[in-house]
Enzyme design. Structure first.
Site, PDB file in Angstrom:
ATOM      1  N   ALA A  94      35.677 -67.890  74.778  1.00 34.91           N
ATOM      2  CA  ALA A  94      34.475 -68.485  74.168  1.00 34.91           C
ATOM      3  C   ALA A  94      33.344 -68.528  75.177  1.00 34.91           C
ATOM      4  O   ALA A  94      33.524 -68.967  76.313  1.00 34.91           O
ATOM      5  CB  ALA A  94      34.790 -69.901  73.681  1.00 34.91           C
ATOM      6  N   THR A 115      33.259 -61.112  83.256  1.00 33.50           N
ATOM      7  CA  THR A 115      32.469 -59.881  83.159  1.00 33.50           C
ATOM      8  C   THR A 115      32.224 -59.274  84.538  1.00 33.50           C
ATOM      9  O   THR A 115      32.184 -59.994  85.546  1.00 33.50           O
ATOM     10  CB  THR A 115      31.114 -60.221  82.495  1.00 33.50           C
ATOM     11  OG1 THR A 115      30.226 -59.129  82.679  1.00 33.50           O
ATOM     12  CG2 THR A 115      30.452 -61.440  83.127  1.00 33.50           C
ATOM     13  N   ASP A 116      31.972 -57.965  84.561  1.00 27.01           N
ATOM     14  CA  ASP A 116      31.601 -57.316  85.827  1.00 27.01           C
ATOM     15  C   ASP A 116      30.195 -57.711  86.267  1.00 27.01           C
ATOM     16  O   ASP A 116      29.812 -57.464  87.413  1.00 27.01           O
ATOM     17  CB  ASP A 116      31.713 -55.778  85.703  1.00 27.01           C
ATOM     18  CG  ASP A 116      30.804 -55.172  84.633  1.00 27.01           C
ATOM     19  OD1 ASP A 116      30.164 -55.919  83.868  1.00 27.01           O
ATOM     20  OD2 ASP A 116      30.746 -53.926  84.565  1.00 27.01           O
ATOM     21  N   GLU A 117      29.431 -58.350  85.359  1.00 29.64           N
ATOM     22  CA  GLU A 117      28.039 -58.660  85.688  1.00 29.64           C
ATOM     23  C   GLU A 117      27.926 -59.698  86.808  1.00 29.64           C
ATOM     24  O   GLU A 117      26.877 -59.839  87.431  1.00 29.64           O
ATOM     25  CB  GLU A 117      27.276 -59.093  84.424  1.00 29.64           C
ATOM     26  CG  GLU A 117      27.322 -57.996  83.374  1.00 29.64           C
ATOM     27  CD  GLU A 117      26.460 -58.210  82.145  1.00 29.64           C
ATOM     28  OE1 GLU A 117      25.452 -58.927  82.225  1.00 29.64           O
ATOM     29  OE2 GLU A 117      26.799 -57.636  81.083  1.00 29.64           O
ATOM     30  N   TYR A 176      22.897 -65.381  82.229  1.00 31.54           N
ATOM     31  CA  TYR A 176      24.246 -65.139  81.680  1.00 31.54           C
ATOM     32  C   TYR A 176      25.251 -64.919  82.807  1.00 31.54           C
ATOM     33  O   TYR A 176      26.283 -65.590  82.873  1.00 31.54           O
ATOM     34  CB  TYR A 176      24.231 -63.928  80.740  1.00 31.54           C
ATOM     35  CG  TYR A 176      25.611 -63.385  80.417  1.00 31.54           C
ATOM     36  CD1 TYR A 176      26.519 -64.131  79.668  1.00 31.54           C
ATOM     37  CD2 TYR A 176      26.019 -62.124  80.877  1.00 31.54           C
ATOM     38  CE1 TYR A 176      27.799 -63.639  79.379  1.00 31.54           C
ATOM     39  CE2 TYR A 176      27.289 -61.626  80.592  1.00 31.54           C
ATOM     40  CZ  TYR A 176      28.173 -62.384  79.850  1.00 31.54           C
ATOM     41  OH  TYR A 176      29.432 -61.899  79.570  1.00 31.54           O
ATOM     42  N   LYS A 230      28.550 -67.124  84.039  1.00 31.32           N
ATOM     43  CA  LYS A 230      29.924 -66.597  84.082  1.00 31.32           C
ATOM     44  C   LYS A 230      30.467 -66.679  85.515  1.00 31.32           C
ATOM     45  O   LYS A 230      31.636 -67.015  85.719  1.00 31.32           O
ATOM     46  CB  LYS A 230      29.969 -65.145  83.590  1.00 31.32           C
ATOM     47  CG  LYS A 230      29.704 -64.961  82.108  1.00 31.32           C
ATOM     48  CD  LYS A 230      30.708 -65.638  81.191  1.00 31.32           C
ATOM     49  CE  LYS A 230      32.082 -64.998  81.195  1.00 31.32           C
ATOM     50  NZ  LYS A 230      32.980 -65.586  80.169  1.00 31.32           N
ATOM     51  N   LYS A 284      23.817 -56.344  70.381  1.00 35.11           N
ATOM     52  CA  LYS A 284      24.198 -55.608  71.594  1.00 35.11           C
ATOM     53  C   LYS A 284      23.867 -54.131  71.379  1.00 35.11           C
ATOM     54  O   LYS A 284      23.808 -53.646  70.235  1.00 35.11           O
ATOM     55  CB  LYS A 284      25.687 -55.784  71.879  1.00 35.11           C
ATOM     56  CG  LYS A 284      26.132 -57.236  72.005  1.00 35.11           C
ATOM     57  CD  LYS A 284      25.794 -57.836  73.350  1.00 35.11           C
ATOM     58  CE  LYS A 284      26.009 -59.340  73.400  1.00 35.11           C
ATOM     59  NZ  LYS A 284      27.376 -59.773  73.307  1.00 35.11           N
ATOM     60  N   TYR A 344      15.004 -50.223  76.680  1.00 30.70           N
ATOM     61  CA  TYR A 344      14.292 -51.039  77.672  1.00 30.70           C
ATOM     62  C   TYR A 344      13.928 -50.198  78.900  1.00 30.70           C
ATOM     63  O   TYR A 344      14.773 -49.439  79.405  1.00 30.70           O
ATOM     64  CB  TYR A 344      15.161 -52.205  78.142  1.00 30.70           C
ATOM     65  CG  TYR A 344      15.580 -53.204  77.073  1.00 30.70           C
ATOM     66  CD1 TYR A 344      14.988 -53.239  75.818  1.00 30.70           C
ATOM     67  CD2 TYR A 344      16.574 -54.150  77.366  1.00 30.70           C
ATOM     68  CE1 TYR A 344      15.380 -54.173  74.876  1.00 30.70           C
ATOM     69  CE2 TYR A 344      16.967 -55.084  76.428  1.00 30.70           C
ATOM     70  CZ  TYR A 344      16.374 -55.090  75.177  1.00 30.70           C
ATOM     71  OH  TYR A 344      16.772 -56.020  74.246  1.00 30.70           O
TER      72      TYR A 344
END
Ligand code: NAD
Ligand code: TYD
Length: 355
Positions: free
Chosen positions: A87, A134-136, A159, A163, A198, A216
């Site tokens: 979540a 996430t890899d971010e 974001y 995370k 997305k 973008y």
């Protein structure tokens, strides 16, 4: 009544990746009870699970991970033995316009779950708290190199900062209190049931509706795409055979610039919609870049492949085509999930980007 061997709380099970994880667990592990705990935000949709929601080992509980009361109740009502935590607020653009929702869901929500798990499990016999990330969190790469599990965290969007913070809390609960954990950091997912804000589902749906396709900046940002069912498989493998306290990167060595990907979707859909070759590409519009737009993500998943034997099952071209077919066959799903305020919200955001 059937005795289940595990009672797994899957948070965010009504979302994109969560619904694939829930489906996989229900089908492959009839001895586990799967408790899907989801607040049903704009991104959560029980329709995602309508093919499996009558399974005898499935339970849905509507609840909020930030609410101590909701989380305590689901643990005690269902005797939760394990958590697979998905979540989250998950869209970078929304995190730029409203970061606080991300702090609440992703940071506070994760800590709330950690607290209740720690208290409820006591001495941690055979329990697992598995946090999906996430890899971010690793930031943005230059032209060379891959993110490894040892890459220093360098989150750059609200974001990814939320995370990263949640990952740190999960590790801190392992080191401080001995909570048994796993963490995985995955690259961008694609496949069925992804909310059409997305990139991939947005472009597919805009092409279908002959709406402009927002790219973008210069379109040269790179993402490393993984089939969502391969992610669900990796989660299954890490949950069952990953080592306590360890982190695993998940990715398919599949880097695409956004513009190449958008063009590929245009070509696939020229063909599938019987439009003249090149017609869909005319819808492409280069629009104002995302603030702080990370340039390149790419994952080294060799630890997962070598230690746990996971590998991706399907080539990107095939997965992309299957994804397009799914969206074309499920226009009702798209209509349902984008009803409410979404279309108005999207049009407003798009107008701002074009101006
Ligand atoms: P999603 O936005 O499709 O789904 C998120 C789900 O969480 C929704 O069902 C929503 O209702 C639920 N949720 C949100 N806030 C909640 C709350 N406070 N309490 C209970 N439920 C709540 O997201 P997704 O793309 O499926 O991502 C799932 C997880 O995987 C996230 O943690 C995300 O950070 C991570 N992840 C996503 C990707 C990706 O490409 N989508 C890649 C790597 C990691
Ligand atoms: P997105 O799907 O939002 O995933 P993430 O930001 O988590 O990687 O975006 C994927 C890439 O596509 C990212 O570089 C931003 C870009 N993008 C566009 O060019 N146009 C769009 O309309 C969207 C939503 C994203």
């Amino acid at each position: 009544m059937k005795e289940f061997t595990k009672h797994i709380l899957v948070t965010g099970g009504a979302g994109f990746i969560g619904s694939h994880v829930v489906r996989r667990l229900l089908i492959n592990y009839p001895d586990y009870r799967v408790i899907n705990f989801d607040r049903l935000t704009y991104a959560g949709n029980l329709q995602n699970l309508k093919d499996v929601d009558t399974a005898p080992n499935y339970v849905f509980v509507k609840g909020d991970i930030t609410s101590q009361q909701d989380v305590n109740k689901v643990f005690s009502d269902y005797g939760i033995t394990d958590v697979i935590h998905l979540a989250a607020e998950s869209h970078v653009d929304r995190s730029i316009s409203g970061p606080m929702d991300f702090v609440l869901a992703n940071v506070v929500g994760t800590v709330q779950l950690l607290n209740v798990a720690r208290e409820y499990w006591g001495d941690f016999q055979n329990n697992v708290f598995y946090h999906i990330s996430t890899d971010e969190v690793y930031g943005s790469l230059g032209d060379q190199g891959l993110f490894e599990e040892t890459t220093a965290y360098d989150p750059r969007s609200p974001y990814s900062a939320s995370k990263a913070s949640s990952d740190h809390f999960v590790r801190a609960y392992h080191h401080t209190y001995g909570l048994p954990i796993r963490i995985s950091n995955c690259s961008n997912n694609y496949g069925s049931h992804q909310f059409p804000e997305k990139l991939i589902p947005l472009i597919i749906n805009n092409i279908v509706q002959q709406k402009e396709l927002p790219v973008y900046g210069d379109g040269k940002n790179i993402r490393d795409w993984l089939w969502v069912e391969d992610h669900a498989h990796a989660i299954d493998v890490i949950f069952h055979t990953g080592k306590n306290g360890e982190t695993y990167n998940i990715g398919g060595l599949n880097e695409w610039t956004n513009i190449d990907l958008v063009r590929r979707l245009c070509t696939i859909l020229d063909d599938k919609l019987n439009r003249p070759s090149g017609m869909n590409e005319q819808l492409i519009r280069f629009v104002t870049d995302r603030a702080g737009h990370d340039r390149r993500y790419a994952i080294d998943a060799s630890k997962l492949t070598q230690e746990l034997g996971w590998s991706p099952s399907i080539r990107f071209e095939e997965g992309l085509e299957k994804t397009v077919d799914w969206y074309l066959a499920n226009t009702d799903w798209v209509k349902h999930i984008t009803s409410g305020d979404y279309t108005k919200y999207y049009e407003q955001q798009y107008a701002l980007r074009k101006s």
